[in-house]
Scaffold this motif. Structure first.
Motif, short mmCIF file in Angstrom:
data_model
loop_
_atom_site.label_atom_id
_atom_site.label_comp_id
_atom_site.label_asym_id
_atom_site.label_seq_id
_atom_site.Cartn_x
_atom_site.Cartn_y
_atom_site.Cartn_z
N GLU A 163 -18.53 -1.17 -19.86
CA GLU A 163 -17.19 -1.69 -19.65
C GLU A 163 -16.67 -1.29 -18.27
OE1 GLU A 163 -15.57 -1.72 -24.27
OE2 GLU A 163 -14.55 -0.52 -22.75
N ARG A 164 -15.75 -2.08 -17.81
CA ARG A 164 -15.11 -1.76 -16.53
C ARG A 164 -14.35 -0.43 -16.66
NH1 ARG A 164 -11.07 -6.14 -14.90
NH2 ARG A 164 -9.66 -4.93 -16.23
N GLU A 165 -14.43 0.37 -15.64
CA GLU A 165 -13.79 1.69 -15.61
C GLU A 165 -12.81 1.77 -14.46
OE1 GLU A 165 -16.49 4.83 -14.62
OE2 GLU A 165 -15.07 6.44 -15.11
N GLY A 166 -11.62 2.23 -14.76
CA GLY A 166 -10.65 2.50 -13.70
C GLY A 166 -11.01 3.81 -13.02
N VAL A 167 -11.27 3.76 -11.74
CA VAL A 167 -11.76 4.92 -11.01
C VAL A 167 -10.63 5.70 -10.34
CG1 VAL A 167 -13.18 5.62 -9.03
CG2 VAL A 167 -13.99 3.85 -10.61
N SER A 168 -9.74 4.98 -9.69
CA SER A 168 -8.71 5.67 -8.91
C SER A 168 -7.60 4.69 -8.57
CB SER A 168 -9.32 6.22 -7.61
OG SER A 168 -8.38 6.92 -6.85
N CYS A 169 -6.43 5.22 -8.28
CA CYS A 169 -5.35 4.39 -7.75
C CYS A 169 -4.48 5.21 -6.83
CB CYS A 169 -4.52 3.74 -8.85
SG CYS A 169 -3.56 4.88 -9.86
N ILE A 170 -3.74 4.49 -6.00
CA ILE A 170 -2.81 5.12 -5.07
C ILE A 170 -1.55 4.28 -5.03
CG2 ILE A 170 -3.83 3.92 -3.08
CD1 ILE A 170 -3.22 6.49 -1.43
N SER A 171 -0.41 4.95 -5.08
CA SER A 171 0.87 4.24 -5.08
C SER A 171 1.13 3.59 -3.73
CB SER A 171 1.99 5.20 -5.43
OG SER A 171 2.09 6.22 -4.45
N SER A 172 2.14 2.75 -3.68
CA SER A 172 2.44 2.01 -2.45
C SER A 172 2.75 2.95 -1.28
CB SER A 172 3.61 1.05 -2.68
OG SER A 172 4.74 1.76 -3.15
N SER A 173 3.40 4.06 -1.58
CA SER A 173 3.74 5.02 -0.52
C SER A 173 2.60 5.97 -0.20
CB SER A 173 4.96 5.84 -0.94
OG SER A 173 4.61 6.69 -2.03
#
Length: 121
Positions: free
Chosen positions: A43-53
């Motif tokens: 399955e697809r895995e969410g690895v990382s994210c970064i906010s707009s700022s």
């Protein structure tokens, strides 16, 4: 409107790669950027994210301490620095943009085409 992920390739275990996610047709300034990956048969895995700022980030446990997400809004580009790569990091990596807070859950507004990362043992 397009997101383009690039920077994938073949690397030996323990090596590094930096993925880029470049936006065209819209500005990333107001968007969270997230990286996902999908290995064959998984399955697809969410690895990382970064906010707009850039002030808020998230990392999956599987990559914490090895991957670093960043963004350069002036270049309309986000990055995923991947160090100490393992064979289990082998996957197609996708970047996506969402107008919501940093998250790897839920619907993303824009998706880029993936870039293949292959880590050999």
């Amino acid at each position: 409107v397009q997101l383009q992920a690039s920077g994938g390739g073949l690397v030996q275990a323990g090596g590094s790669l930096r993925l880029s996610c470049a936006a065209s047709g819209f500005t990333l300034d107001y968007y969270t950027i997230a990286w996902f990956r999908q290995a064959p048969g998984k399955e697809r895995e969410g690895v990382s994210c970064i906010s707009s700022s850039g002030g808020s980030t998230y990392y999956a446990d599987s990559v914490k301490g090895r991957f670093t997400i960043s963004r350069d809004n002036a270049k309309n580009t986000a990055y995923l620095q991947m160090n100490l790569l393992k064979p289990e990091d082998t996957a197609v990596y996708y970047c996506a943009a969402s107008p919501l807070a940093c998250t790897v859950e839920g619907d993303m507004e824009y998706w880029g085409k993936g870039t293949q990362v292959t880590v050999s043992s």
